[in-house]
Design an enzyme around this catalytic site. Structure first.
Site, short mmCIF file in Angstrom:
data_model
loop_
_atom_site.label_atom_id
_atom_site.label_comp_id
_atom_site.label_asym_id
_atom_site.label_seq_id
_atom_site.Cartn_x
_atom_site.Cartn_y
_atom_site.Cartn_z
N ILE A 16 0.85 -1.29 -0.08
CA ILE A 16 -0.09 0.02 0.11
C ILE A 16 0.83 1.16 -0.06
O ILE A 16 1.76 1.22 0.60
CB ILE A 16 -0.92 0.11 1.25
CG1 ILE A 16 -1.79 -1.19 1.49
CG2 ILE A 16 -1.68 1.42 1.25
CD1 ILE A 16 -2.41 -1.43 2.69
N CYS A 17 0.56 2.39 -0.91
CA CYS A 17 0.93 3.72 -0.75
C CYS A 17 0.02 4.61 -1.07
O CYS A 17 -1.13 4.26 -0.58
CB CYS A 17 2.11 3.68 -1.93
SG CYS A 17 1.64 3.66 -3.49
N HIS A 18 0.37 5.69 -1.30
CA HIS A 18 -0.65 6.92 -1.65
C HIS A 18 -1.58 6.66 -2.83
O HIS A 18 -2.94 6.46 -2.35
CB HIS A 18 0.22 8.13 -1.60
CG HIS A 18 -0.86 9.47 -1.71
ND1 HIS A 18 -0.61 10.74 -2.16
CD2 HIS A 18 -2.06 9.62 -0.92
CE1 HIS A 18 -1.78 11.54 -1.91
NE2 HIS A 18 -2.62 10.97 -1.35
N GLY B 5 -0.70 4.20 -5.51
CA GLY B 5 -0.54 2.82 -6.01
C GLY B 5 0.93 2.64 -6.66
O GLY B 5 1.18 1.55 -7.32
N VAL C 217 -4.02 4.63 -0.55
CA VAL C 217 -5.21 4.95 0.52
C VAL C 217 -5.89 5.96 0.09
O VAL C 217 -6.85 6.09 0.62
CB VAL C 217 -4.36 5.51 1.92
CG1 VAL C 217 -3.43 4.45 2.44
CG2 VAL C 217 -3.34 6.51 1.62
#
Length: 114
Positions: free
Chosen positions: A71-73, A75, A100
């Site tokens: 997971i990141c901001h 993708g 997210v």
């Protein structure tokens, strides 16, 4: 490079939410690879925080047999980490498409956004 990533599953926020609510499935490791300030601002409950820049030195801390959702901001960083982990022999990697930000938009509108 892209050929290596063909095995990585892309999950939408809704698909991940359904997985986490499915009592018949084991929950995945939620691997958040954002920076510390991003993680402090918002994250999925139960996430493991391991910033992207620490992955090359610390990936051995992860269970290569576990199902891992990176997971990141948005993708992109998580996709890159997923490719790296697959190259290290991890076989059950998924990327949270849209990160997210997508989770906040589709699943948890109360989540802080940036």
């Amino acid at each position: 490079m892209y050929q290596d990533a063909l095995h990585m599953q892309q999950l939408t926020a809704q698909e991940l939410a359904a997985w986490l609510q499915d009592e018949t499935r084991t929950n995945p490791v939620l691997l958040d690879v954002r920076e510390g300030w991003e993680f402090a601002m918002c994250h999925l409950d139960g996430s493991t925080h391991l910033p992207m820049n620490e992955i090359p030195q610390r990936f051995a801390e992860l269970d290569e047999d576990a199902e891992i959702v990176v997971i990141c901001h948005h993708g992109m960083r998580s996709y890159q980490v997923g490719v790296f982990l697959e190259r290290q022999g991890f076989g059950h990697i998924s990327n949270l498409s849209g990160g997210v930000d997508a989770w906040a938009g589709a699943v948890d509108p109360a989540m802080a956004r940036y």
